[in-house]
Design a protein around this motif. Structure first.
Motif, PDB file in Angstrom:
ATOM      1  N   ASP A   1      36.668  23.339  41.169  1.00  0.00           N
ATOM      2  CA  ASP A   1      36.875  21.905  41.328  1.00  0.00           C
ATOM      3  C   ASP A   1      36.867  21.540  42.808  1.00  0.00           C
ATOM      4  O   ASP A   1      36.550  22.380  43.664  1.00  0.00           O
ATOM      5  CB  ASP A   1      38.174  21.451  40.650  1.00  0.00           C
ATOM      6  CG  ASP A   1      39.420  22.085  41.269  1.00  0.00           C
ATOM      7  OD1 ASP A   1      39.317  22.709  42.353  1.00  0.00           O
ATOM      8  OD2 ASP A   1      40.504  21.965  40.676  1.00  0.00           O
TER       9      ASP A   1
ATOM     10  N   THR B   1      44.917  11.181  51.356  1.00  0.00           N
ATOM     11  CA  THR B   1      44.175  10.370  50.394  1.00  0.00           C
ATOM     12  C   THR B   1      43.663   9.098  51.063  1.00  0.00           C
ATOM     13  O   THR B   1      44.164   8.674  52.109  1.00  0.00           O
ATOM     14  CB  THR B   1      45.047   9.981  49.192  1.00  0.00           C
ATOM     15  OG1 THR B   1      46.050   9.055  49.620  1.00  0.00           O
ATOM     16  CG2 THR B   1      45.700  11.208  48.557  1.00  0.00           C
TER      17      THR B   1
ATOM     18  N   ASP C   1      40.361  11.563  47.023  1.00  0.00           N
ATOM     19  CA  ASP C   1      40.680  10.656  45.909  1.00  0.00           C
ATOM     20  C   ASP C   1      40.102   9.259  46.129  1.00  0.00           C
ATOM     21  O   ASP C   1      40.785   8.327  46.552  1.00  0.00           O
ATOM     22  CB  ASP C   1      42.188  10.602  45.673  1.00  0.00           C
ATOM     23  CG  ASP C   1      42.762  11.981  45.346  1.00  0.00           C
ATOM     24  OD1 ASP C   1      41.969  12.896  45.054  1.00  0.00           O
ATOM     25  OD2 ASP C   1      43.986  12.134  45.389  1.00  0.00           O
TER      26      ASP C   1
ATOM     27  N   HIS D   1      40.071  11.527  38.142  1.00  0.00           N
ATOM     28  CA  HIS D   1      41.231  12.289  38.595  1.00  0.00           C
ATOM     29  C   HIS D   1      42.117  12.616  37.403  1.00  0.00           C
ATOM     30  O   HIS D   1      42.345  11.778  36.535  1.00  0.00           O
ATOM     31  CB  HIS D   1      41.999  11.497  39.650  1.00  0.00           C
ATOM     32  CG  HIS D   1      42.938  12.341  40.451  1.00  0.00           C
ATOM     33  ND1 HIS D   1      44.145  12.779  39.955  1.00  0.00           N
ATOM     34  CD2 HIS D   1      42.831  12.837  41.715  1.00  0.00           C
ATOM     35  CE1 HIS D   1      44.756  13.508  40.886  1.00  0.00           C
ATOM     36  NE2 HIS D   1      43.978  13.558  41.959  1.00  0.00           N
ATOM     37  N   ARG D   2      42.624  13.832  37.383  1.00  0.00           N
ATOM     38  CA  ARG D   2      43.399  14.281  36.210  1.00  0.00           C
ATOM     39  C   ARG D   2      44.745  13.577  36.072  1.00  0.00           C
ATOM     40  O   ARG D   2      45.363  13.648  35.010  1.00  0.00           O
ATOM     41  CB  ARG D   2      43.558  15.801  36.242  1.00  0.00           C
ATOM     42  CG  ARG D   2      44.328  16.346  37.412  1.00  0.00           C
ATOM     43  CD  ARG D   2      44.073  17.847  37.585  1.00  0.00           C
ATOM     44  NE  ARG D   2      42.789  18.111  38.243  1.00  0.00           N
ATOM     45  CZ  ARG D   2      42.295  19.325  38.433  1.00  0.00           C
ATOM     46  NH1 ARG D   2      42.960  20.400  38.035  1.00  0.00           N
ATOM     47  NH2 ARG D   2      41.136  19.482  39.032  1.00  0.00           N
TER      48      ARG D   2
ATOM     49  N   LYS E   1      45.510  10.359  38.265  1.00  0.00           N
ATOM     50  CA  LYS E   1      45.541   9.050  38.918  1.00  0.00           C
ATOM     51  C   LYS E   1      44.478   8.139  38.305  1.00  0.00           C
ATOM     52  O   LYS E   1      43.283   8.366  38.490  1.00  0.00           O
ATOM     53  CB  LYS E   1      45.284   9.197  40.425  1.00  0.00           C
ATOM     54  CG  LYS E   1      46.302  10.061  41.154  1.00  0.00           C
ATOM     55  CD  LYS E   1      45.903  10.232  42.615  1.00  0.00           C
ATOM     56  CE  LYS E   1      46.867  11.150  43.355  1.00  0.00           C
ATOM     57  NZ  LYS E   1      46.453  11.357  44.770  1.00  0.00           N
TER      58      LYS E   1
ATOM     59  N   ILE F   1      40.774   6.558  39.859  1.00  0.00           N
ATOM     60  CA  ILE F   1      40.433   7.436  40.989  1.00  0.00           C
ATOM     61  C   ILE F   1      39.631   8.621  40.463  1.00  0.00           C
ATOM     62  O   ILE F   1      39.793   9.047  39.316  1.00  0.00           O
ATOM     63  CB  ILE F   1      41.723   7.927  41.695  1.00  0.00           C
ATOM     64  CG1 ILE F   1      42.527   6.750  42.223  1.00  0.00           C
ATOM     65  CG2 ILE F   1      41.405   8.908  42.816  1.00  0.00           C
ATOM     66  CD1 ILE F   1      41.808   5.921  43.258  1.00  0.00           C
ATOM     67  N   VAL F   2      38.744   9.160  41.317  1.00  0.00           N
ATOM     68  CA  VAL F   2      38.013  10.369  40.957  1.00  0.00           C
ATOM     69  C   VAL F   2      38.421  11.504  41.890  1.00  0.00           C
ATOM     70  O   VAL F   2      38.979  11.281  42.964  1.00  0.00           O
ATOM     71  CB  VAL F   2      36.486  10.155  41.046  1.00  0.00           C
ATOM     72  CG1 VAL F   2      36.032   9.122  40.043  1.00  0.00           C
ATOM     73  CG2 VAL F   2      36.072   9.778  42.463  1.00  0.00           C
ATOM     74  N   GLU F   3      38.127  12.718  41.451  1.00  0.00           N
ATOM     75  CA  GLU F   3      38.412  13.897  42.268  1.00  0.00           C
ATOM     76  C   GLU F   3      37.237  14.111  43.221  1.00  0.00           C
ATOM     77  O   GLU F   3      36.258  14.778  42.913  1.00  0.00           O
ATOM     78  CB  GLU F   3      38.659  15.116  41.379  1.00  0.00           C
ATOM     79  CG  GLU F   3      39.934  14.974  40.551  1.00  0.00           C
ATOM     80  CD  GLU F   3      40.401  16.282  39.952  1.00  0.00           C
ATOM     81  OE1 GLU F   3      39.631  17.267  39.994  1.00  0.00           O
ATOM     82  OE2 GLU F   3      41.538  16.310  39.437  1.00  0.00           O
ATOM     83  N   ARG F   4      37.398  13.522  44.374  1.00  0.00           N
ATOM     84  CA  ARG F   4      36.336  13.545  45.391  1.00  0.00           C
ATOM     85  C   ARG F   4      36.980  13.625  46.766  1.00  0.00           C
ATOM     86  O   ARG F   4      38.053  13.068  46.995  1.00  0.00           O
ATOM     87  CB  ARG F   4      35.508  12.262  45.299  1.00  0.00           C
ATOM     88  CG  ARG F   4      34.465  12.091  46.400  1.00  0.00           C
ATOM     89  CD  ARG F   4      33.777  10.740  46.282  1.00  0.00           C
ATOM     90  NE  ARG F   4      32.820  10.520  47.369  1.00  0.00           N
ATOM     91  CZ  ARG F   4      32.143   9.388  47.561  1.00  0.00           C
ATOM     92  NH1 ARG F   4      32.327   8.363  46.735  1.00  0.00           N
ATOM     93  NH2 ARG F   4      31.293   9.274  48.575  1.00  0.00           N
TER      94      ARG F   4
ATOM     95  N   SER G   1      34.794  17.085  42.067  1.00  0.00           N
ATOM     96  CA  SER G   1      34.871  17.793  40.795  1.00  0.00           C
ATOM     97  C   SER G   1      33.822  17.089  39.938  1.00  0.00           C
ATOM     98  O   SER G   1      33.959  15.905  39.616  1.00  0.00           O
ATOM     99  CB  SER G   1      36.260  17.644  40.166  1.00  0.00           C
ATOM    100  OG  SER G   1      37.242  18.294  40.924  1.00  0.00           O
TER     101      SER G   1
END
Length: 519
Positions: free
Chosen positions: A292, A334, A398, A410-411, A413, A416-419, A434
């Protein structure tokens, strides 16, 4: 040995055409003497830097009874009677040639008046090969005591005046071959660039990544928000694009069973030109199954610090007068946190877009009235107010989902994305997700992008149906990473402009005569 005289000055009152004509006559005279002005080869035993290092301790007026053979470009000539001193430059550096009439005419007895021909028929810019012994002059200059010389290439055009150099910036980029002759620091930048790219490949290959080439010509542009170059294949009778990213094809390989892949290559975007943008640039994209964006941060930090230490010998560097520490760990923050820190605006406290826009306006941040979502507004404020403050290496985490169509949510939030993006010296160096593996979610996001294109957005793209089909076969959890090689080279080699990091940047055609008087 005689005291050196002042360097020979260029022909100040001659036009380029006159200089060229004079040198063509000299080339013909060399041919008449049986000396080909454009030789086929030369065998060197040494290079300049190696000789300077090997005989660094040789005393003044000392000689070494060893024969050397070396070749290079004449960058200075000093002639006085029966003696001459040339400086030649090869890829590694410079060395002086000590030219004595008696020694040369003894060593080249088959060519009458060889020393006179050397004085009369050579010019600054010519490439010659010489043989002789090593010595150090009374004034401390390491020299080759020349017994034989060969003209390897007769230069027809003069180099820039030694005292002023090639100062026209546009000409430096346009005629890079001159720039690299007269500016050793430029050659050093491109040598380091090659070491950086080979070091990146070596680092990844040591971790069992493999490099696989993907198409440059594509029927669907995708993998980034960017305007592509359009072209057309005559035989297939189909429009094509030059790739704007390697992402979607490398992800197809992850679907196909490869677990660690990358490609380092050229990308093409039909966009503006600036000190940090060139329409043709180099990037590396890396994809790792079962990883990830946290894993990608670790990979990015390790790769860049390892390569920097190897190429530069230090992690403490200077960029345009600002000290930069590449030592790990790098700061992680963040996007919400850095915007709050720099502007005082807490986007998590806003309950609507209108409330946020009013707060942004009160903070005297302009150009945001037409932004249509809270996430895009957050990113706009970040780009305007925060990016330039990120001088030391910083991972910004994020990002809003609205600006990240290929990243996994995001897992924990919402919205939001996991970036992450990596910033240093106020500019983005890397981008990572991710990766989104849900084909239904991915289709929805690509369809939204296609709708933007239909509304006239030149950076949006149509739905890539084949890529979506590949996702439906199943892509494992994957971490992806993209690094701009040119910007990384800018940082590590202290380049003020991206054009200093690219050997042949794209330029408009010259409007005037290409052979100006200061060529």
């Amino acid at each position: 040995m005689s005291k050196q005289q002042s360097p020979q000055q260029p022909e100040p009152h001659s036009t380029l055409a006159e200089i060229r004509a004079t040198r063509l006559v000299k080339a013909d005279k060399l041919r008449a003497l049986g000396m080909n002005p454009y030789a086929y080869n030369w065998i060197s035993t040494h290079q300049a830097a190696a000789l300077q290092l090997e005989y660094a301790d040789l005393a003044n007026s000392g000689e070494v009874d060893i024969q050397v053979s070396i070749a290079g470009r004449i960058i200075a000539r000093r002639v006085m009677g029966k003696l001459a001193f040339f400086s030649i430059q090869d890829e590694t550096g410079t060395i002086q040639l000590y030219l004595n009439k008696q020694q040369i005419e003894t060593g080249m007895a088959d060519i009458p008046d060889a020393f006179s021909h050397l004085k009369q028929l050579t010019d600054v810019g010519d490439i010659i090969g010489v043989k002789g012994k090593i010595a150090r002059t009374e004034r401390g200059e390491l020299s080759v005591l020349v017994t034989e010389y060969v003209m390897l290439t007769k230069s027809l055009l003069p180099l820039p005046d030694k005292w002023h150099g090639l100062t026209d910036v546009a000409k430096r980029y346009r005629q890079r071959y001159i720039d690299t002759i007269v500016n050793p620091a430029v050659r050093d930048t491109f040598r380091k660039r090659a070491q950086i790219t080979s070091g990146i490949r070596r680092y990844l290959e040591d971790l069992d990544f493999i490099e696989i080439e993907t198409p440059v010509l594509q029927s669907e542009a995708g993998g980034a928000d960017a305007r592509p170059f359009n072209t057309y294949h005559n035989t297939l009778e189909m429009p094509l694009y030059l790739r704007i990213a390697t992402e979607l094809h490398l992800k197809r390989l992850i679907v196909g069973g490869f677990e660690k892949v990358f490609e380092l290559g050229r990308i093409f975007r039909n966009e503006g030109v600036s000190t940090r943008h060139n329409p043709e640039f180099t990037s590396i994209e890396v994809y790792q199954a079962y990883a990830d964006y946290e894993d990608m941060m670790t990979l990015t930090e390790g790769m860049i610090t390892t390569v920097a230490q190897s190429v530069l010998g230090t992690l403490e560097i200077d960029y345009q007068g600002t000290p930069i520490s590449l030592a790990a760990p790098w700061r992680r923050v963040t996007m919400h946190e850095i915007v709050l820190e720099v502007t005082g605006l807490d986007f998590r406290s806003f309950d609507s877009l209108e409330t946020a826009q009013a707060a942004v306006k009160d903070a005297a941040i302009g150009g945001c009235d037409d932004v249509k979502s809270l996430g895009k507004l957050l990113n706009e404020v970040f780009e305007q107010k925060c990016e330039t403050s990120l001088i030391q290496p910083t991972f910004v985490l994020d990002y809003p989902v609205e600006i990240s169509p290929l990243a996994k949510p995001h897992r924990s939030k919402p919205g939001i994305v996991e970036r992450f993006e990596l910033f240093a010296v106020g500019r983005e160096l890397a981008n990572s997700f991710s990766e989104l593996t849900d084909p239904v979610d991915q289709r929805e996001r690509l369809e939204l992008q296609a709708a933007r294109k239909a509304e006239g957005d030149n950076e949006a793209h149509d739905v890539d149906e084949d890529f979506l089909t590949a996702l439906e076969y199943g892509m494992p959890p994957t971490g992806g990473l993209g690094i701009g090689i040119d910007r990384l080279v800018m940082l590590l080699c202290n380049c003020a402009s991206i054009r200093d990091a690219i050997a042949f940047p794209l330029l408009k055609p010259e409007q005037s005569d290409e052979q100006s008087e200061d060529a």
